[in-house]
Design a protein around this motif. Structure first.
Motif, PDB file in Angstrom:
ATOM      1  N   VAL A 170     -32.165  17.656  11.324  1.00 32.51           N
ATOM      2  CA  VAL A 170     -32.737  18.784  11.234  1.00 32.51           C
ATOM      3  C   VAL A 170     -33.654  18.991  12.605  1.00 32.51           C
ATOM      4  CG1 VAL A 170     -34.317  20.725  10.037  1.00 32.51           C
ATOM      5  CG2 VAL A 170     -32.719  18.925   8.832  1.00 32.51           C
ATOM      6  N   ARG A 198     -38.849  28.380  10.992  1.00 37.96           N
ATOM      7  CA  ARG A 198     -38.097  28.757   9.815  1.00 37.96           C
ATOM      8  C   ARG A 198     -38.906  29.519   8.939  1.00 37.96           C
ATOM      9  NH1 ARG A 198     -35.993  23.585  11.208  1.00 37.96           N
ATOM     10  NH2 ARG A 198     -33.895  23.663  12.048  1.00 37.96           N
ATOM     11  N   GLU A 248     -32.802  33.056   5.025  1.00 35.84           N
ATOM     12  CA  GLU A 248     -33.870  32.406   6.106  1.00 35.84           C
ATOM     13  C   GLU A 248     -33.424  32.987   7.591  1.00 35.84           C
ATOM     14  OE1 GLU A 248     -34.479  27.776   6.348  1.00 35.84           O
ATOM     15  OE2 GLU A 248     -33.224  28.627   7.765  1.00 35.84           O
ATOM     16  N   HIS A 251     -21.152  33.956   4.718  1.00 38.83           N
ATOM     17  CA  HIS A 251     -20.687  32.631   4.176  1.00 38.83           C
ATOM     18  C   HIS A 251     -19.330  32.613   3.304  1.00 38.83           C
ATOM     19  CE1 HIS A 251     -21.901  34.288   0.295  1.00 38.83           C
ATOM     20  NE2 HIS A 251     -23.140  34.448   0.578  1.00 38.83           N
ATOM     21  N   ASP A 301     -25.976  28.143   2.529  1.00 43.03           N
ATOM     22  CA  ASP A 301     -26.181  26.619   2.628  1.00 43.03           C
ATOM     23  C   ASP A 301     -25.016  25.950   3.049  1.00 43.03           C
ATOM     24  OD1 ASP A 301     -29.094  26.570   2.805  1.00 43.03           O
ATOM     25  OD2 ASP A 301     -29.233  25.998   0.644  1.00 43.03           O
ATOM     26  N   HIS A 322     -22.062  24.053   4.638  1.00 46.32           N
ATOM     27  CA  HIS A 322     -22.368  23.095   5.435  1.00 46.32           C
ATOM     28  C   HIS A 322     -22.343  23.323   6.687  1.00 46.32           C
ATOM     29  CE1 HIS A 322     -18.910  20.941   7.221  1.00 46.32           C
ATOM     30  NE2 HIS A 322     -18.383  21.739   6.105  1.00 46.32           N
ATOM     31  N   ARG A 379     -25.438  25.871   7.625  1.00 49.37           N
ATOM     32  CA  ARG A 379     -26.706  25.238   7.486  1.00 49.37           C
ATOM     33  C   ARG A 379     -26.904  24.293   8.723  1.00 49.37           C
ATOM     34  NH1 ARG A 379     -25.627  22.005   3.580  1.00 49.37           N
ATOM     35  NH2 ARG A 379     -25.475  20.190   4.686  1.00 49.37           N
ATOM     36  N   LYS A 380     -25.791  23.578   9.248  1.00 49.68           N
ATOM     37  CA  LYS A 380     -25.896  22.962  10.469  1.00 49.68           C
ATOM     38  C   LYS A 380     -26.334  23.754  11.821  1.00 49.68           C
ATOM     39  CE  LYS A 380     -23.506  19.144   8.297  1.00 49.68           C
ATOM     40  NZ  LYS A 380     -22.036  18.499   8.041  1.00 49.68           N
ATOM     41  N   ASN A 418     -29.766  24.398  11.543  1.00 46.14           N
ATOM     42  CA  ASN A 418     -30.432  23.047  11.471  1.00 46.14           C
ATOM     43  C   ASN A 418     -30.739  22.663  13.142  1.00 46.14           C
ATOM     44  OD1 ASN A 418     -31.167  22.786   9.010  1.00 46.14           O
ATOM     45  ND2 ASN A 418     -29.614  21.279   8.636  1.00 46.14           N
ATOM     46  N   ARG A 435     -29.412  33.648   8.103  1.00 44.83           N
ATOM     47  CA  ARG A 435     -28.453  33.030   6.980  1.00 44.83           C
ATOM     48  C   ARG A 435     -28.968  33.828   5.846  1.00 44.83           C
ATOM     49  NH1 ARG A 435     -28.748  27.518   5.360  1.00 44.83           N
ATOM     50  NH2 ARG A 435     -30.961  27.707   6.020  1.00 44.83           N
ATOM     51  N   SER A 482     -28.508  29.761  -4.083  1.00 42.40           N
ATOM     52  CA  SER A 482     -28.450  28.681  -3.451  1.00 42.40           C
ATOM     53  C   SER A 482     -29.945  28.059  -3.493  1.00 42.40           C
ATOM     54  CB  SER A 482     -28.320  28.904  -1.628  1.00 42.40           C
ATOM     55  OG  SER A 482     -29.440  29.406  -1.300  1.00 42.40           O
ATOM     56  N   ARG A 527     -32.187  28.449  -1.628  1.00 37.38           N
ATOM     57  CA  ARG A 527     -33.480  29.333  -1.445  1.00 37.38           C
ATOM     58  C   ARG A 527     -33.438  30.695  -2.648  1.00 37.38           C
ATOM     59  NH1 ARG A 527     -36.327  33.089  -0.955  1.00 37.38           N
ATOM     60  NH2 ARG A 527     -36.465  34.709   0.639  1.00 37.38           N
TER      61      ARG A 527
END
Length: 234
Positions: free
Chosen positions: A8, A13, A29, A46, A56, A58, A61-62, A65, A77, A85, A87
């Motif tokens: 990360v 954020r 987020e 998503h 989230d 992957h 999320r990456k 990050n 997102r 999730s 969140r």
């Protein structure tokens, strides 16, 4: 330090809420570069929430990050209606890709209101259907599709995107469960500005750091080419 699956990198954020025209609050987020303004924005859509897709998932999320730090991108997102999730859970219930048109509109409205620059849609699987069906907004610069099934999205939606005229990049795994590169090239041929990129060895879920790096590099090559290729160490 080598960039790994769990890395990360620094960013600002912020937990956000989106408000739909039909009265729902969606959770999300926003990640932006730590000390400078973003040069472009990814609005992430998503995979299918009834099969575990969420903000989230992957690859998304990456992206959040890493890409604010490595490519000066804002990454927005959110959970579509009824999706949960870490969140939290967005209000409403799954709309099978129809009612979610209001979710896409709320994300675009948020980006416009907060002056997030040059929005691109980044859809994955179910999220690609949302991008193709509901993402033809004048503010949108283009769309990047990961593992598009072209199930809910029809040839009519592809024709509408062709008329829309904005770039359309489809990353299609060699061993996808729903649509593989050769068939994808035939289906997307009706969109003159579409580019279909077959990814050898990849599967629908893009499991494995080598495939994540391919995806993130292809995103950055289109959205902020000055930052490509992405480094593997920081």
């Amino acid at each position: 330090m080598e960039i790994r699956a769990s890395t990360v990198l620094p960013a600002r954020r912020t937990d956000i809420e989106l408000h739909t025209a039909d009265g729902l609050t969606l959770v999300g987020e926003l990640a932006v570069p730590e000390s400078r303004p973003p040069v472009a924005t990814l609005i992430c859509l998503h995979p299918l929430p009834t099969h575990g897709g969420m903000m989230d998932s992957h690859v998304l999320r990456k992206a959040a990050n890493r890409l604010p730090a490595l490519a000066d991108l804002a990454v927005l997102r959110f959970n579509t209606r009824g999706t949960s999730s870490e969140r939290g859970t967005s209000e409403g219930t799954f709309g099978d890709g129809v009612a979610e048109r209001w979710d896409v509109a709320a994300a675009l409205e948020y980006a416009e209101y907060h002056e997030l620059p040059r929005p691109w849609l980044l859809g994955w699987s179910f999220g690609t259907e949302l991008a193709l069906r509901w993402g033809r907004d004048p503010a949108v610069e283009g769309a990047i599709l990961l593992s598009p099934p072209l199930h809910r999205a029809t040839d009519e939606d592809l024709d509408a995107w062709a008329e829309f005229g904005r770039p359309l990049i489809a990353l299609v795994p060699e061993f996808d469960d729903y649509l593989r590169p050769d068939e994808a090239k035939k289906r997307f041929a009706r969109v003159p500005q579409a580019e279909v990129i077959g990814v050898p060895g990849a599967k629908h879920l893009w499991v494995g750091e080598p495939y994540v790096r391919i995806v993130l590099n292809e995103i950055v090559k289109r959205v902020n080419p000055a930052a490509a290729p992405l480094p593997t160490e920081v």
